[in-house]
Structure formats: structure tokens, C-alpha cells
Motif scaffolding. Structure first.
Motif, PDB file in Angstrom:
ATOM      1  N   GLU A 131      -3.664   4.890   6.450  1.00 24.10           N
ATOM      2  CA  GLU A 131      -4.967   5.264   6.987  1.00 24.10           C
ATOM      3  C   GLU A 131      -6.014   5.120   5.888  1.00 24.10           C
ATOM      4  O   GLU A 131      -5.703   5.268   4.714  1.00 24.10           O
ATOM      5  N   ASN A 132      -7.264   4.824   6.299  1.00 25.14           N
ATOM      6  CA  ASN A 132      -8.364   4.632   5.355  1.00 25.14           C
ATOM      7  C   ASN A 132      -7.986   3.555   4.330  1.00 25.14           C
ATOM      8  O   ASN A 132      -8.151   3.721   3.122  1.00 25.14           O
ATOM      9  N   VAL A 133      -7.452   2.446   4.836  1.00 25.49           N
ATOM     10  CA  VAL A 133      -6.884   1.382   4.002  1.00 25.49           C
ATOM     11  C   VAL A 133      -7.934   0.811   3.048  1.00 25.49           C
ATOM     12  O   VAL A 133      -9.070   0.527   3.439  1.00 25.49           O
ATOM     13  N   LEU A 134      -7.520   0.662   1.792  1.00 22.34           N
ATOM     14  CA  LEU A 134      -8.383   0.065   0.767  1.00 22.34           C
ATOM     15  C   LEU A 134      -8.464  -1.438   1.006  1.00 22.34           C
ATOM     16  O   LEU A 134      -7.434  -2.100   1.155  1.00 22.34           O
ATOM     17  N   ASN A 135      -9.681  -1.980   1.033  1.00 19.93           N
ATOM     18  CA  ASN A 135      -9.829  -3.415   1.231  1.00 19.93           C
ATOM     19  C   ASN A 135      -9.980  -4.122  -0.126  1.00 19.93           C
ATOM     20  O   ASN A 135     -10.029  -3.488  -1.178  1.00 19.93           O
ATOM     21  N   ALA A 136     -10.057  -5.435  -0.090  1.00 21.36           N
ATOM     22  CA  ALA A 136     -10.131  -6.224  -1.324  1.00 21.36           C
ATOM     23  C   ALA A 136     -11.350  -5.853  -2.165  1.00 21.36           C
ATOM     24  O   ALA A 136     -11.275  -5.821  -3.397  1.00 21.36           O
ATOM     25  N   ASP A 137     -12.487  -5.569  -1.524  1.00 19.59           N
ATOM     26  CA  ASP A 137     -13.692  -5.163  -2.262  1.00 19.59           C
ATOM     27  C   ASP A 137     -13.488  -3.823  -2.959  1.00 19.59           C
ATOM     28  O   ASP A 137     -13.916  -3.639  -4.101  1.00 19.59           O
ATOM     29  N   ASP A 138     -12.838  -2.875  -2.261  1.00 20.13           N
ATOM     30  CA  ASP A 138     -12.560  -1.569  -2.865  1.00 20.13           C
ATOM     31  C   ASP A 138     -11.756  -1.750  -4.149  1.00 20.13           C
ATOM     32  O   ASP A 138     -12.064  -1.149  -5.180  1.00 20.13           O
ATOM     33  N   VAL A 139     -10.722  -2.572  -4.068  1.00 14.71           N
ATOM     34  CA  VAL A 139      -9.838  -2.787  -5.219  1.00 14.71           C
ATOM     35  C   VAL A 139     -10.584  -3.505  -6.339  1.00 14.71           C
ATOM     36  O   VAL A 139     -10.537  -3.101  -7.498  1.00 14.71           O
ATOM     37  N   ARG A 140     -11.305  -4.559  -5.999  1.00 17.91           N
ATOM     38  CA  ARG A 140     -12.035  -5.335  -6.999  1.00 17.91           C
ATOM     39  C   ARG A 140     -13.039  -4.486  -7.764  1.00 17.91           C
ATOM     40  O   ARG A 140     -13.175  -4.592  -8.979  1.00 17.91           O
ATOM     41  N   ASP A 141     -13.752  -3.611  -7.060  1.00 16.86           N
ATOM     42  CA  ASP A 141     -14.837  -2.842  -7.659  1.00 16.86           C
ATOM     43  C   ASP A 141     -14.381  -1.552  -8.350  1.00 16.86           C
ATOM     44  O   ASP A 141     -15.186  -0.899  -9.010  1.00 16.86           O
ATOM     45  N   ALA A 142     -13.110  -1.207  -8.223  1.00 19.94           N
ATOM     46  CA  ALA A 142     -12.624   0.064  -8.766  1.00 19.94           C
ATOM     47  C   ALA A 142     -12.541   0.039 -10.289  1.00 19.94           C
ATOM     48  O   ALA A 142     -12.087  -0.931 -10.889  1.00 19.94           O
ATOM     49  N   ASP A 143     -12.973   1.137 -10.894  1.00 17.78           N
ATOM     50  CA  ASP A 143     -12.824   1.327 -12.336  1.00 17.78           C
ATOM     51  C   ASP A 143     -11.441   1.874 -12.673  1.00 17.78           C
ATOM     52  O   ASP A 143     -10.949   1.678 -13.780  1.00 17.78           O
ATOM     53  N   MET A 144     -10.830   2.565 -11.723  1.00 19.20           N
ATOM     54  CA  MET A 144      -9.538   3.204 -11.962  1.00 19.20           C
ATOM     55  C   MET A 144      -8.818   3.362 -10.627  1.00 19.20           C
ATOM     56  O   MET A 144      -9.456   3.617  -9.599  1.00 19.20           O
ATOM     57  N   VAL A 145      -7.493   3.224 -10.676  1.00 22.06           N
ATOM     58  CA  VAL A 145      -6.647   3.388  -9.494  1.00 22.06           C
ATOM     59  C   VAL A 145      -5.696   4.556  -9.755  1.00 22.06           C
ATOM     60  O   VAL A 145      -5.033   4.597 -10.796  1.00 22.06           O
ATOM     61  N   ILE A 146      -5.631   5.486  -8.824  1.00 25.63           N
ATOM     62  CA  ILE A 146      -4.687   6.594  -8.907  1.00 25.63           C
ATOM     63  C   ILE A 146      -3.628   6.368  -7.831  1.00 25.63           C
ATOM     64  O   ILE A 146      -3.965   6.190  -6.656  1.00 25.63           O
ATOM     65  N   LEU A 147      -2.358   6.382  -8.249  1.00 22.94           N
ATOM     66  CA  LEU A 147      -1.254   6.244  -7.302  1.00 22.94           C
ATOM     67  C   LEU A 147      -0.308   7.418  -7.472  1.00 22.94           C
ATOM     68  O   LEU A 147       0.038   7.781  -8.600  1.00 22.94           O
ATOM     69  N   THR A 148       0.109   8.003  -6.368  1.00 21.20           N
ATOM     70  CA  THR A 148       1.138   9.031  -6.470  1.00 21.20           C
ATOM     71  C   THR A 148       2.473   8.321  -6.672  1.00 21.20           C
ATOM     72  O   THR A 148       2.669   7.197  -6.210  1.00 21.20           O
ATOM     73  N   LYS A 149       3.387   8.984  -7.379  1.00 23.45           N
ATOM     74  CA  LYS A 149       4.612   8.303  -7.785  1.00 23.45           C
ATOM     75  C   LYS A 149       5.885   8.923  -7.223  1.00 23.45           C
ATOM     76  O   LYS A 149       6.974   8.558  -7.631  1.00 23.45           O
ATOM     77  N   ASP A 150       5.763   9.811  -6.262  1.00 26.95           N
ATOM     78  CA  ASP A 150       6.942  10.472  -5.723  1.00 26.95           C
ATOM     79  C   ASP A 150       7.786   9.552  -4.841  1.00 26.95           C
ATOM     80  O   ASP A 150       8.995   9.725  -4.743  1.00 26.95           O
ATOM     81  N   ILE A 151       7.126   8.611  -4.186  1.00 28.13           N
ATOM     82  CA  ILE A 151       7.816   7.563  -3.427  1.00 28.13           C
ATOM     83  C   ILE A 151       7.033   6.270  -3.634  1.00 28.13           C
ATOM     84  O   ILE A 151       5.898   6.287  -4.111  1.00 28.13           O
ATOM     85  N   GLY A 152       7.634   5.161  -3.273  1.00 27.69           N
ATOM     86  CA  GLY A 152       6.971   3.874  -3.450  1.00 27.69           C
ATOM     87  C   GLY A 152       5.697   3.759  -2.621  1.00 27.69           C
ATOM     88  O   GLY A 152       5.621   4.262  -1.503  1.00 27.69           O
ATOM     89  N   ILE A 153       4.711   3.101  -3.207  1.00 30.61           N
ATOM     90  CA  ILE A 153       3.438   2.848  -2.522  1.00 30.61           C
ATOM     91  C   ILE A 153       3.531   1.464  -1.882  1.00 30.61           C
ATOM     92  O   ILE A 153       3.911   0.490  -2.532  1.00 30.61           O
ATOM     93  N   GLN A 154       3.179   1.380  -0.609  1.00 27.67           N
ATOM     94  CA  GLN A 154       3.205   0.096   0.082  1.00 27.67           C
ATOM     95  C   GLN A 154       2.094  -0.814  -0.446  1.00 27.67           C
ATOM     96  O   GLN A 154       0.980  -0.373  -0.691  1.00 27.67           O
ATOM     97  N   HIS A 155       2.430  -2.083  -0.609  1.00 29.93           N
ATOM     98  CA  HIS A 155       1.464  -3.118  -1.033  1.00 29.93           C
ATOM     99  C   HIS A 155       0.848  -2.814  -2.400  1.00 29.93           C
ATOM    100  O   HIS A 155      -0.326  -3.091  -2.639  1.00 29.93           O
ATOM    101  N   GLU A 156       1.658  -2.281  -3.292  1.00 29.32           N
ATOM    102  CA  GLU A 156       1.172  -1.919  -4.623  1.00 29.32           C
ATOM    103  C   GLU A 156       0.718  -3.144  -5.417  1.00 29.32           C
ATOM    104  O   GLU A 156      -0.130  -3.033  -6.311  1.00 29.32           O
ATOM    105  N   GLU A 157       1.217  -4.306  -5.082  1.00 32.47           N
ATOM    106  CA  GLU A 157       0.860  -5.523  -5.818  1.00 32.47           C
ATOM    107  C   GLU A 157      -0.636  -5.822  -5.774  1.00 32.47           C
ATOM    108  O   GLU A 157      -1.171  -6.496  -6.654  1.00 32.47           O
ATOM    109  N   ARG A 158      -1.344  -5.298  -4.808  1.00 38.18           N
ATOM    110  CA  ARG A 158      -2.798  -5.558  -4.715  1.00 38.18           C
ATOM    111  C   ARG A 158      -3.570  -4.945  -5.879  1.00 38.18           C
ATOM    112  O   ARG A 158      -4.732  -5.265  -6.100  1.00 38.18           O
ATOM    113  N   PHE A 159      -2.943  -4.054  -6.651  1.00 36.66           N
ATOM    114  CA  PHE A 159      -3.599  -3.411  -7.783  1.00 36.66           C
ATOM    115  C   PHE A 159      -3.282  -4.087  -9.110  1.00 36.66           C
ATOM    116  O   PHE A 159      -3.652  -3.581 -10.166  1.00 36.66           O
TER     117      PHE A 159
END
Length: 104
Positions: A46-74
Motif C-alpha cells: 500500500e502507498n507504493v513508492l514510485n520511481a520518482d519517490d525513489v530517485r528523489d529520496a535522500d535516505m531510504v529506511i527499510l525494516t529488516k524483520d522480514i524481506g522487503i518486496q522489490h528491494e532492488e529498486r533502492f
């Protein structure tokens, strides 16, 4: 303006996924930062990050308790990995560390 994106997910995919998203959003907004959090819970992505969101981000926070889907986009972005419980309970401390990193 600092732009933070995050993806939250927990093993059960229920409460903590959404509690972490809310805590991170509030902590980032309190600093005047732009923030967008994708949740990967029991309802799917839900509230899926798009390519612009990823490109413009200064920092990415990922929770690490389980695998994140499509993590390669970061790929190529600065990523902070946190426990879901820390995102819920220590969002302010996470933002402090990010601020320190960004100002170095």
C-alpha cells in the motif's frame, strides 16, 4: 528539503507494519522533512513508492524483520535498516541518526 522514503513490513503483516509507518512519518514531518512510507502488510503493498519517490529520496529506511518486496529498486541509495519494533518505539532516534549522517 530532505526527502525520506521507507518501507515497513513485519512478520505477521498486521499492527506493527502500520504503527511503524505512522511513527516514522510523524518523526520525519516533525523535522519538516518530506516523507512517504510504503507498507507491505497483510493487505499487500500500500502507498507504493514510485520511481520518482525513489530517485528523489535522500535516505531510504527499510525494516529488516522480514524481506522487503522489490528491494532492488533502492540499489545505489543510502539505506538504513531498522527493526520494526525500533521503528515503532524509537522513530525519533532513527531520525536523529539520519540527520547526523545527512549533515556530515
Amino acid at each position: 528539503m530532505t526527502k525520506i522514503i521507507a518501507v515497513t513490513a513485519c512478520p505477521s503483516g498486521v499492527a506493527h507494519t502500520y504503527m511503524a509507518a505512522e511513527a516514522l512519518e510523524q518523526a520525519a514531518k516533525a523535522r519538516g522533512w518530506q516523507v512517504k512510507v510504503e507498507t507491505q502488510g497483510s493487505l499487500g503493498q500500500e502507498n507504493v513508492l514510485n520511481a520518482d519517490d525513489v530517485r528523489d529520496a535522500d535516505m531510504v529506511i527499510l525494516t529488516k524483520d522480514i524481506g522487503i518486496q522489490h528491494e532492488e529498486r533502492f540499489s545505489g541509495k543510502t539505506i538504513v535498516r531498522v527493526n520494526i519494533s525500533d521503528a515503532v518505539k524509537r522513530a525519533e532516534a532513527i531520525m536523529n541518526k539520519i540527520e547526523t549522517h545527512l549533515t556530515q
